[in-house]
Design a protein around this motif. Structure first.
Motif, PDB file in Angstrom:
ATOM      1  N   GLY A 178       0.911  -1.165   0.023  1.00 47.90           N
ATOM      2  CA  GLY A 178       0.051   0.111  -0.059  1.00 47.90           C
ATOM      3  C   GLY A 178       0.962   1.253  -0.063  1.00 47.90           C
ATOM      4  O   GLY A 178       0.818   2.143  -0.838  1.00 47.90           O
ATOM      5  N   ILE A 179       1.674   1.410   1.042  1.00 44.14           N
ATOM      6  CA  ILE A 179       2.558   2.637   0.978  1.00 44.14           C
ATOM      7  C   ILE A 179       3.351   2.473  -0.163  1.00 44.14           C
ATOM      8  O   ILE A 179       3.777   3.577  -0.650  1.00 44.14           O
ATOM      9  N   GLY A 180       3.873   1.612  -0.684  1.00 40.93           N
ATOM     10  CA  GLY A 180       4.498   1.306  -1.785  1.00 40.93           C
ATOM     11  C   GLY A 180       4.022   2.026  -2.990  1.00 40.93           C
ATOM     12  O   GLY A 180       4.570   2.866  -3.832  1.00 40.93           O
ATOM     13  N   LEU A 181       2.672   1.698  -3.166  1.00 39.29           N
ATOM     14  CA  LEU A 181       2.137   2.215  -4.067  1.00 39.29           C
ATOM     15  C   LEU A 181       2.019   3.837  -4.307  1.00 39.29           C
ATOM     16  O   LEU A 181       2.245   4.504  -5.217  1.00 39.29           O
ATOM     17  N   LEU A 182       1.593   4.245  -2.812  1.00 39.43           N
ATOM     18  CA  LEU A 182       1.803   5.850  -2.890  1.00 39.43           C
ATOM     19  C   LEU A 182       3.053   6.370  -3.017  1.00 39.43           C
ATOM     20  O   LEU A 182       3.098   7.291  -3.468  1.00 39.43           O
ATOM     21  N   VAL A 183       4.004   5.640  -2.600  1.00 38.48           N
ATOM     22  CA  VAL A 183       5.507   6.090  -2.729  1.00 38.48           C
ATOM     23  C   VAL A 183       5.692   6.280  -4.063  1.00 38.48           C
ATOM     24  O   VAL A 183       6.319   7.168  -4.692  1.00 38.48           O
ATOM     25  N   ILE A 184       5.252   5.276  -4.989  1.00 41.03           N
ATOM     26  CA  ILE A 184       5.552   5.183  -6.641  1.00 41.03           C
ATOM     27  C   ILE A 184       5.036   6.479  -7.243  1.00 41.03           C
ATOM     28  O   ILE A 184       5.490   7.014  -7.727  1.00 41.03           O
ATOM     29  N   PHE A 185       3.666   6.786  -6.718  1.00 41.84           N
ATOM     30  CA  PHE A 185       3.044   7.587  -7.195  1.00 41.84           C
ATOM     31  C   PHE A 185       3.811   9.164  -6.732  1.00 41.84           C
ATOM     32  O   PHE A 185       3.807   9.970  -7.549  1.00 41.84           O
ATOM     33  N   TYR A 186       4.027   9.202  -5.571  1.00 44.99           N
ATOM     34  CA  TYR A 186       4.797  10.582  -5.118  1.00 44.99           C
ATOM     35  C   TYR A 186       5.890  10.731  -5.822  1.00 44.99           C
ATOM     36  O   TYR A 186       6.194  11.956  -6.144  1.00 44.99           O
ATOM     37  N   ALA A 187       6.779   9.706  -5.948  1.00 41.45           N
ATOM     38  CA  ALA A 187       8.141   9.877  -6.386  1.00 41.45           C
ATOM     39  C   ALA A 187       7.885  10.368  -7.990  1.00 41.45           C
ATOM     40  O   ALA A 187       9.076  11.287  -8.416  1.00 41.45           O
ATOM     41  N   LEU A 188       6.907  10.137  -8.638  1.00 38.15           N
ATOM     42  CA  LEU A 188       6.862  10.806 -10.044  1.00 38.15           C
ATOM     43  C   LEU A 188       6.923  12.241 -10.067  1.00 38.15           C
ATOM     44  O   LEU A 188       7.438  12.840 -10.792  1.00 38.15           O
ATOM     45  N   TYR A 189       6.288  12.728  -9.009  1.00 38.53           N
ATOM     46  CA  TYR A 189       6.324  14.219  -8.820  1.00 38.53           C
ATOM     47  C   TYR A 189       7.600  14.699  -7.914  1.00 38.53           C
ATOM     48  O   TYR A 189       7.918  15.869  -8.125  1.00 38.53           O
ATOM     49  N   TYR A 190       8.167  13.969  -7.306  1.00 36.46           N
ATOM     50  CA  TYR A 190       9.206  14.457  -6.310  1.00 36.46           C
ATOM     51  C   TYR A 190      10.623  14.434  -7.198  1.00 36.46           C
ATOM     52  O   TYR A 190      11.335  15.399  -7.377  1.00 36.46           O
ATOM     53  N   LEU A 191      10.828  13.261  -7.941  1.00 33.01           N
ATOM     54  CA  LEU A 191      12.010  13.177  -8.701  1.00 33.01           C
ATOM     55  C   LEU A 191      12.051  14.221  -9.971  1.00 33.01           C
ATOM     56  O   LEU A 191      11.078  14.410 -10.537  1.00 33.01           O
ATOM     57  N   SER A 192      13.329  14.819 -10.048  1.00 33.52           N
ATOM     58  CA  SER A 192      13.210  15.623 -11.284  1.00 33.52           C
ATOM     59  C   SER A 192      13.665  15.112 -12.567  1.00 33.52           C
ATOM     60  O   SER A 192      14.134  13.761 -12.556  1.00 33.52           O
ATOM     61  N   ASN A 193      13.548  15.812 -13.505  1.00 36.78           N
ATOM     62  CA  ASN A 193      13.674  15.132 -14.651  1.00 36.78           C
ATOM     63  C   ASN A 193      14.915  14.665 -15.029  1.00 36.78           C
ATOM     64  O   ASN A 193      15.153  13.768 -15.887  1.00 36.78           O
ATOM     65  N   LYS A 194      16.110  15.009 -14.328  1.00 40.63           N
ATOM     66  CA  LYS A 194      17.188  14.412 -14.366  1.00 40.63           C
ATOM     67  C   LYS A 194      17.655  13.346 -13.791  1.00 40.63           C
ATOM     68  O   LYS A 194      18.419  12.627 -14.323  1.00 40.63           O
ATOM     69  N   ASP A 195      16.728  12.831 -12.945  1.00 39.20           N
ATOM     70  CA  ASP A 195      16.992  11.509 -12.213  1.00 39.20           C
ATOM     71  C   ASP A 195      16.348  10.551 -13.051  1.00 39.20           C
ATOM     72  O   ASP A 195      15.417  10.773 -13.687  1.00 39.20           O
ATOM     73  N   SER A 196      16.955   9.322 -13.083  1.00 40.83           N
ATOM     74  CA  SER A 196      16.456   8.081 -14.034  1.00 40.83           C
ATOM     75  C   SER A 196      15.171   7.631 -12.672  1.00 40.83           C
ATOM     76  O   SER A 196      15.412   6.986 -11.984  1.00 40.83           O
TER      77      SER A 196
END
Lengths: 932, 110
Positions: free
Chosen positions: A87-105
């Protein structure tokens, strides 16, 4: 089966993001969500069965010999953790999409994250202790990669290294403890271990096993004094912190305590160690959290403190301690993950995490502020939020403690003090960040609300905080029931989660904490000043210094032992072998066995004298290289005579032809090397070497004597019986080579060809420095009589080698020997007539010849596949040849042909390459290069 | 006879190891060659000594152990391959490093 899928799907999911990353971030995220989503669905599909009391189990024997089976279980505890992880893994995947910048893979991030998820699911679902440890190590490794995700940052690398060193070290201790546990019970199966608690606790190894396992759990869950890695792991991207450092990895330690609770808990030792380590961590980390100015530092220490609380509950082992622990695991995961995400948003929008700079954000991002405030209130334990419920259960359990006698009151008091600090740092998180005046030179100004989808995961978690806090019985109660049943077993007491228990001591403690926390916060300036005056250790510096010291120490040891001197290595090697040999031979009662001895004869004595004289002579005159080489060839000759004497004609033929080739080769090489060895060794060195080699010689003599005088059992009978019927040949040695052990021979000719290719590679680019200085070993370079004789001999020699080859299956001979004879005949042409003469007449590419030989041998072996037999199965038949008579033809002969061709190709490749060095073309090329 | 064989193998081993402990490549290679003779003989006689009856079916009543013989036959050939390889390696080292010390260092380290 679905249990296996739950664990393995994220592994599959780890591959997909890497493949889809190039299609854009959104698609990558959409694909990354798939596997955890299905896994979560599969877990939920098992809900009814688990709530009904079943424990689904999946079992496949794996390495059963060492007790490692692929067995998984999904009981209440696994269920609760499994849902948190996915559950929290799914939320983190979602969140990371906005958190990580375009430079990060982002693909790399999702891949490692899901790898971690797989490992974590494996830990909570393993039904085998060894399997659990395999997954445990996998979490250490994947978390190393996640913490070091921004690998270009020094603090990320150092933090990752520290986390790996601490948790990996703990993992080793855990492995040792688990092995002891398995030894006590006789199985690594968790079901067996958990039902044998009594036996384990009474076992004399219990204290050792307990300490080792606790080391593993405490390092993973960042308990004092191993807590320091967690704050440094905050160098990780915030989604990682939200996932690993609140909900999952650090919970693996307390999960292990809960998992092994039925087996290990209940002893005095467990109570004292676990309770007090938890208590110290709880109070110390709560105090430190208050003093951290870094937003994530505060949350990290708060996490440590809460982990201490859970550990302490598991240590207390009072009536409802396990239930409270399970409940707090859920609550902490929910509110802490949301707080980390909120901290990440603030960091993202302001560019800093320093709370002395971030102030008054309420005006800029009210929605985020509201969410963060609710979550922080849950962390503080404010009523109507989930944190309040489990914290009150915790207070209640501390009051039930009677084991400390008159001092029992200290525990609830310390718990309340920790509660006061918890309220203070929670309030600081709210007040410092969102109020407390204006922002102070933020790197990004003005901050604004993040994209709505970045807030969504936080909002979901905050809503959960509220739902659990207000209606516990409608939401989490069944999960807690199932999980605490799995922890406490049948001893589970009936209990009730409710908001209102009336005015009692736990409520008083809660309100004391709330009021005390607010008061403490108002006095914060004095506190900070007090904290600053205290003694502070920079763990990173200490840790790095120790690592460096370790590196230096191992470097010193390596340099001392391994100084690059081959002579020293050989001496050590011989010395050690001697010691091992003596240890092996020592127990023998008498050196001489019972086998009757063979009588001595004069010829043998003379041969032995020649052999010994040749060997010793080689050593005595080794400074004169050519002379000692000639003496060595005498030894080789006598060795081949020994083979003749003791019924090994094949060996004798091989030895004598190899001898010729070897000596020619060595003379060729000697042509380019200094002719004399300087006398360099000192007297001491010579004495040492004589002692070593003398001892080795005596050892070998004694060993040979001991073996030769003893009767023995041999597997020769099988080969002798089956040679004709199975291999179609009467020469057993050759049948073994090309048939019984054909695969070995294939390997051996491959090595031969490889060695020749290696020689080619080394010589091809070699330029000799002193080609202008030819040695004058003979007056005539190509003596005419020798040349003519050699040319006449060539067809004869080829005929002989063909004969040797053909009869090899039945009489002494075969591909190896025939190949060597052919090589010798050709080498003789090289020696007598020179390279150019041969090259004009024989345009073979020896490299291809050697390769062709290996290919023929391998293809012959594969031929057996066509007829449905295993690799290298021979078949043979008898044909009638005119003039020659009855003749037998076997596929093994084709194989032997491959051997023959390889031997010819490899031998000539090596020799011709070496001879080529003096070829005019080489020298001419060099001259032209010099001119150019 | 057994004692003679044992002593001969022992002496060869001794001489081989002494040569292997020398500081220059060529004596070391001589030592390796000598050692491979000794080891081949050692493995061969592990099948015990017997005379006058090669391991050819039909040539006599009893046969010697063919297994060590087969092992040693390939060992001789492989030993040759390794000797050739290491010789050329020594040659290459001599050219590249300008000396034939086993450590590639004219003075040696010890």
């Amino acid at each position: 089966m679905s249990l296996l899928l739950i664990v393995l799907l994220p592994l599959l999911g780890a591959v997909l993001p890497l493949l889809t990353e190039r299609f854009g971030r959104n698609i990558c995220a959409a694909v990354a969500v798939a596997a955890p989503l299905i896994s979560a669905g599969l877990i939920i599909s098992q809900l009814p069965a688990i709530f009904a009391g079943d424990i689904p189990i999946f079992h496949v024997p794996w390495l059963s010999n060492i007790g490692l089976d692929l067995s998984l279980r999904l009981d209440g505890l696994s269920l609760m953790f499994g849902l948190l992880i996915t559950g929290i893994g799914l939320l983190v995947i979602f969140y990371a999409l906005y958190y990580l910048s375009n430079k990060d893979s982002i693909g790399k991030f999702y891949a490692i994250l899901q790898l971690f998820m797989m490992a974590m699911l494996g830990i909570v679902m393993a039904d085998n202790l060894l399997l659990l440890i395999v997954f445990w190590e996998l979490t250490s490794l994947s978390s190393f990669l996640l913490i070091g995700y921004w690998s270009y940052r020094s603090d990320a690398r150092k933090g990752a290294r520290m986390a790996l060193a601490i948790t990996g070290g703990g993992g080793l201790a855990l492995l040792a403890g688990a092995l002891l546990l398995g030894h006590m019970v006789g199985s690594f199966n968790l079901s067996v271990i958990l039902s044998n608690g009594e036996l384990i606790r009474d076992h004399k190894l219990y204290p050792i096993a307990l300490v080792l396992i606790l080391l593993g759990a405490f390092t993973k869950s960042a308990q004092f004094p191993f807590h320091f890695w967690l704050p440094h792991a905050m160098a990780a991207p915030t989604p990682v912190s939200a996932y690993l450092h609140s909900a999952t990895m650090v919970k693996a330690g307390v999960f292990l305590l809960a998992r092994l609770y039925p087996a290990l808990a209940g002893s005095e030792m467990w109570f004292f160690i676990v309770t007090f380590v938890g208590l110290i961590t709880l109070v110390y980390a709560a105090y430190t959290a208050m003093m951290k100015h870094d937003l994530k530092g505060l949350l990290a220490y708060s996490t440590i403190s809460h982990l201490g609380l859970i550990t302490m509950l598991l240590g207390l082992s009072t009536k409802l301690a396990a239930t409270a622990a399970v409940f707090h695991i859920i609550n902490h995961a929910i509110f802490k993950a949301s707080l980390f995400m909120a901290a990440g948003i603030i960091d993202h929008e302001t560019g800093t995490r320093d709370m002395r700079k971030i102030n008054g954000l309420w005006q800029y991002m009210p929605q985020t502020a509201l969410l963060a405030m609710v979550a922080a209130a849950a962390m503080a334990g404010v009523p109507l939020l989930n944190g309040f419920l489990s914290k009150e259960m915790f207070f209640n359990e501390t009051l039930h403690l009677k084991s400390l006698g008159l001092f029992s009151w200290t525990v609830p008091v310390l718990a309340t003090i920790a509660g006061i600090f918890a309220v203070a740092y929670s309030w600081r998180f709210i007040h410092d960040v969102f109020f407390n005046g204006k922002p102070v030179d933020l790197p990004k100004f003005p901050p604004h609300e993040p994209p709505p989808f970045m807030k969504a995961p936080v909002a979901i978690l905050v809503v959960l905080c509220l739902l659990v806090g207000i209606m516990p019985n409608l939401t989490v109660a069944p999960f807690i029931d199932a999980a605490s049943a799995a922890v406490a077993g049948a001893e589970l007491e009936p209990y009730e989660i409710s908001l209102w228990h009336g005015f009692n001591l736990p409520l008083l403690m809660s309100f004391t904490a709330l009021a005390g926390g607010l008061l403490l916060y108002s006095q914060r300036r004095g506190l900070f000043a007090f904290y600053e005056r205290g003694f502070h250790l920079d763990e990173k510096l200490v840790f790095e210094a120790r690592v460096q010291r370790g590196v230096r120490a191992s470097q010193w040891i390596t340099n001392t032992l391994e100084n690059g001197s081959l002579q020293r290595y050989v001496a050590w090697f011989v010395g050690f072998t001697l010691v091992m040999g003596v240890v092996g031979i020592w127990p023998l009662a008498n050196m001489t066995g019972t086998r009757p001895l063979m009588p001595l004869d004069g010829v043998s004595v003379i041969a032995a004298i020649l052999l010994i004289a040749g060997s010793v002579g080689t050593v005595l005159i080794h400074h004169n290289r050519l002379a000692s080489l000639l003496l060595l060839s005498v030894v080789g000759l006598i060795v081949s005579l020994i083979f003749v004497r003791f019924s090994a004609p094949d060996l004798a033929l091989t030895q004598i032809s190899v001898e010729v080739v070897t000596i020619v080769l060595m003379m060729l090489a000697l042509y380019f090397l200094p002719q004399l060895s300087p006398r360099q060794s000192g007297t001491l060195r010579i004495i040492r070497d004589i002692a070593l080699s003398g001892a080795a010689g005596i050892g070998v003599t004694v060993l040979t004597w001991a073996v030769l005088t003893r009767p023995y059992e041999t597997i020769a009978g099988y080969f002798l019986e089956n040679s004709v019927s199975g291999g179609g040949g009467t020469n057993v040695v050759n049948v073994i080579l090309v048939d019984f052990r054909g695969f070995d021979t294939l390997g051996e000719i491959t090595v031969l060809a490889l060695a020749a290719v290696g020689i080619l590679a080394m010589l091809r680019t070699l330029q000799l420095p002193n080609t202008s200085d030819p040695r004058s070993w003979a007056r005539e370079i190509y003596p005419p009589i020798l040349a003519v004789l050699a040319r006449v001999l060539l067809p004869l020699a080829l005929l002989v080698s063909a004969y040797i080859f053909m009869r090899g299956h039945n009489q002494p001979g075969g591909g190896f020997i025939a190949g060597l004879v052919t090589s010798v005949a050709l080498i003789l042409q090289y020696v007598s007539s020179g390279l150019s003469w041969i090259q004009e007449r024989l345009r073979w590419n020896y490299r291809s010849v050697a390769a062709l030989g290996v290919l023929i041998a391998a293809l012959t072996g594969c031929g057996a596949f066509i007829f449905g037999y295993p690799f290298l199965t021979t078949s043979f038949t008898h044909i009638h040849w005119p003039l020659v008579g009855e003749f037998e033809i076997a596929t093994a002969m084709v194989f032997d042909l491959g051997v023959y061709i390889t031997v010819v190709g490899a031998t000539l490749l090596a020799l011709a390459q070496l001879g080529m060095l003096t070829h005019p073309s080489r020298i001419k090329r060099k001259l032209t290069e010099e001119i150019a | 006879m057994e004692a003679l064989v044992a002593i001969a193998i022992g002496v060869m081993t001794s001489c081989a190891i002494y040569l292997m402990l020398r500081a220059r490549t060529f004596p070391v290679i001589l030592g390796l060659t000598l050692l491979s003779y000794a080891v081949n003989l050692f493995i061969f006689v592990m099948g015990r000594l017997s005379t006058g009856n090669p391991a050819v079916i039909g040539s006599g009543e009893t046969y010697p152990d063919p297994v060590p013989q087969a092992l040693v036959l390939t060992a001789i050939v492989i030993g040759f391959a390794m000797t050739a390889f290491i010789l050329v390696l020594a040659l290459r080292a001599r050219v590249e490093l300008g000396n034939d010390h086993v450590d590639g260092n004219q003075e040696g380290r010890t």
